[in-house]
Design a protein around this motif. Structure first.
Motif, PDB file in Angstrom:
ATOM      1  N   THR A  79       3.027   6.276  -5.374  1.00  0.00           N
ATOM      2  CA  THR A  79       3.197   6.481  -7.019  1.00  0.00           C
ATOM      3  C   THR A  79       1.862   7.269  -7.017  1.00  0.00           C
ATOM      4  OG1 THR A  79       3.607   4.101  -7.031  1.00  0.00           O
ATOM      5  CG2 THR A  79       2.715   5.210  -8.784  1.00  0.00           C
ATOM      6  N   PHE A  80       0.833   7.275  -6.249  1.00  0.00           N
ATOM      7  CA  PHE A  80      -0.298   8.052  -6.693  1.00  0.00           C
ATOM      8  C   PHE A  80       0.014   9.509  -6.340  1.00  0.00           C
ATOM      9  CE2 PHE A  80      -3.701  10.224  -4.193  1.00  0.00           C
ATOM     10  CZ  PHE A  80      -4.676  10.649  -5.288  1.00  0.00           C
TER      11      PHE A  80
ATOM     12  N   PRO B   1       0.797  -1.195   0.007  1.00  0.00           N
ATOM     13  CA  PRO B   1      -0.185   0.178   0.185  1.00  0.00           C
ATOM     14  C   PRO B   1       0.799   1.358  -0.056  1.00  0.00           C
ATOM     15  CG  PRO B   1      -0.838  -1.472   1.387  1.00  0.00           C
ATOM     16  CD  PRO B   1       0.339  -2.270   0.928  1.00  0.00           C
ATOM     17  N   GLN B   2       1.757   1.422   0.611  1.00  0.00           N
ATOM     18  CA  GLN B   2       2.593   2.433   0.853  1.00  0.00           C
ATOM     19  C   GLN B   2       3.356   2.962  -0.497  1.00  0.00           C
ATOM     20  OE1 GLN B   2       5.374   1.569   3.959  1.00  0.00           O
ATOM     21  NE2 GLN B   2       6.634   0.627   2.608  1.00  0.00           N
TER      22      GLN B   2
ATOM     23  N   MET C 205      -1.157   0.897 -11.205  1.00  0.00           N
ATOM     24  CA  MET C 205      -0.432  -0.287 -11.042  1.00  0.00           C
ATOM     25  C   MET C 205       0.782  -0.442 -11.935  1.00  0.00           C
ATOM     26  SD  MET C 205      -0.258  -2.917  -9.040  1.00  0.00           S
ATOM     27  CE  MET C 205      -1.793  -3.022  -8.451  1.00  0.00           C
ATOM     28  N   LEU C 206       0.498  -0.082 -13.111  1.00  0.00           N
ATOM     29  CA  LEU C 206       1.754   0.134 -14.154  1.00  0.00           C
ATOM     30  C   LEU C 206       2.971   1.024 -13.622  1.00  0.00           C
ATOM     31  CD1 LEU C 206       2.728  -0.338 -17.059  1.00  0.00           C
ATOM     32  CD2 LEU C 206       1.748   1.835 -17.731  1.00  0.00           C
TER      33      LEU C 206
ATOM     34  N   GLU D  16      10.642  14.899  -1.591  1.00  0.00           N
ATOM     35  CA  GLU D  16      12.319  14.387  -1.902  1.00  0.00           C
ATOM     36  C   GLU D  16      12.133  13.136  -2.321  1.00  0.00           C
ATOM     37  OE1 GLU D  16      14.924  14.160   1.676  1.00  0.00           O
ATOM     38  OE2 GLU D  16      16.494  14.876   0.139  1.00  0.00           O
ATOM     39  N   ILE D  17      11.164  12.314  -1.698  1.00  0.00           N
ATOM     40  CA  ILE D  17      11.041  10.717  -2.158  1.00  0.00           C
ATOM     41  C   ILE D  17      10.638  10.931  -3.408  1.00  0.00           C
ATOM     42  CG2 ILE D  17       9.963   8.809  -1.832  1.00  0.00           C
ATOM     43  CD1 ILE D  17       9.859   9.257   1.232  1.00  0.00           C
ATOM     44  N   LEU D  18       9.613  11.504  -4.006  1.00  0.00           N
ATOM     45  CA  LEU D  18       8.757  11.572  -5.104  1.00  0.00           C
ATOM     46  C   LEU D  18       9.610  12.212  -6.079  1.00  0.00           C
ATOM     47  CD1 LEU D  18       5.139  12.627  -3.814  1.00  0.00           C
ATOM     48  CD2 LEU D  18       6.311  10.202  -4.277  1.00  0.00           C
ATOM     49  N   HIS D  19      10.421  13.261  -5.820  1.00  0.00           N
ATOM     50  CA  HIS D  19      11.112  13.524  -7.057  1.00  0.00           C
ATOM     51  C   HIS D  19      12.425  12.670  -7.382  1.00  0.00           C
ATOM     52  CE1 HIS D  19       9.757  17.838  -7.346  1.00  0.00           C
ATOM     53  NE2 HIS D  19       9.800  18.078  -6.317  1.00  0.00           N
ATOM     54  N   ASP D  20      12.778  11.665  -6.405  1.00  0.00           N
ATOM     55  CA  ASP D  20      13.830  11.057  -6.717  1.00  0.00           C
ATOM     56  C   ASP D  20      13.102   9.898  -7.586  1.00  0.00           C
ATOM     57  OD1 ASP D  20      16.373   9.317  -5.889  1.00  0.00           O
ATOM     58  OD2 ASP D  20      14.667   7.854  -5.749  1.00  0.00           O
TER      59      ASP D  20
END
Length: 299
Positions: free
Chosen positions: A33-34, A27-28, A231-232, A97-101
């Motif tokens: 991703t979302f 889930p995390q 999911m992709l 920061e996580i999402l930019h990576d």
């Protein structure tokens, strides 16, 4: 880069490898991703009910989603605000920061290293036997960053790696030595690559991805374009986060990463318009500016 990045995105073992090919993403991971696709850079907070709706479409229970959202909020990865009976969540600097990576890995770096200049990063360490936990954490972080174990405490990566973030908060940092180097004769780089990385395991991840997605029949259990795109993207990010991006010239001729990347990008582009349209109907959002205004002290 923060400790959150390693904990949330570092491969956790064979279960996650399997998840990347079967769709059984945690889930995390789906939440990240979302948020990366529909919150990052958009200046909005999104209603918890909307997040529950989206993750339900990919088979995640309400309880699992709520628990993960709460955990992320407690750790400073999400900001929550209540409006009447509704709760909205937005990103913090840690989660950005996580999402930019992840964004860089998917869209800028890609899965195939075609411009390698021959530079290796070499990292060596020697830790006391009593430092088992430190050794485990360091090795896990090195694997996450694309290093392979050459021999003993000597690890290599096929690029220039900024190792400072990898050593953050580790006592072992004082016992680590880092160099840049080039392979010289009689070293056979093809053999070196085969020795330091499990190429068959890497290739299998891409083959399983192709078996699942390179087909005219969409994966079962995904009701619409928004669910399929989520999911992709999640499965693709799980795979490339575990790929050290080895130099193309030192990989087998039938290496499946490039084909898998073509399939991912083509299918993502195909799903994008319908997924965005569904999201526009489903997502209840408020602008970040409104949240900031509510939290500002009175004049």
């Amino acid at each position: 880069m923060t400790e959150d990045l390693f904990e949330f995105e570092m491969p956790q073992g064979s279960d996650d490898s399997a998840a990347a090919s079967t769709g059984a993403a945690r889930p995390q991971t789906l939440l990240l991703t979302f948020f990366g696709g529909y919150v990052l850079g958009r200046g909005v907070h999104v209603a918890t009910a909307s997040v529950l709706d989206v993750l339900h479409r990919v088979g995640v229970s309400e309880h699992a989603t709520r628990s993960t959202l709460s955990r992320m909020a407690r750790r400073g990865l999400l900001h929550r605000i209540r409006r009447g009976r509704k709760v909205y969540v937005g990103l913090t600097w840690r989660s950005r920061e996580i999402l930019h990576d992840g964004e860089i890995r998917i869209w800028r770096l890609g899965a195939v290293n075609t411009h390698w200049d021959g530079t290796w990063t070499l990292l060596g360490f020697s830790l006391p036997e009593s430092w088992q936990r430190q050794r485990h954490v360091l090795r896990s972080r090195l694997l996450w960053a694309g290093f392979g174990s050459l021999q003993g405490g000597l690890w290599i990566a096929p690029s220039t790696v900024e190792v400072g973030p990898l050593l953050e908060s580790l006592e072992a940092a004082e016992r680590v030595k880092v160099f840049q180097a080039r392979a010289l004769s009689p070293t056979d780089v093809d053999d070196l690559v085969h020795d330091a990385w499990d190429l068959e395991a890497l290739a299998d991840r891409y083959r399983r991805f192709l078996a699942r997605w390179d087909t005219h029949v969409p994966p079962t259990g995904l009701p619409d374009s928004l669910a399929r795109q989520l999911m992709l993207q999640t499965e693709w990010l799980q795979i490339i986060r575990q790929d050290p991006r080895l130099p193309q010239q030192h990989l087998p001729e039938d290496w499946p990463a490039e084909r898998a990347q073509q399939v991912f990008r083509a299918l993502n582009a195909e799903l994008e318009p319908a997924a965005r349209a569904i999201a526009a109907d489903v997502l209840d959002t408020i602008p970040d500016e409104a949240v900031e205004a509510e939290n500002s002290p009175p004049c």
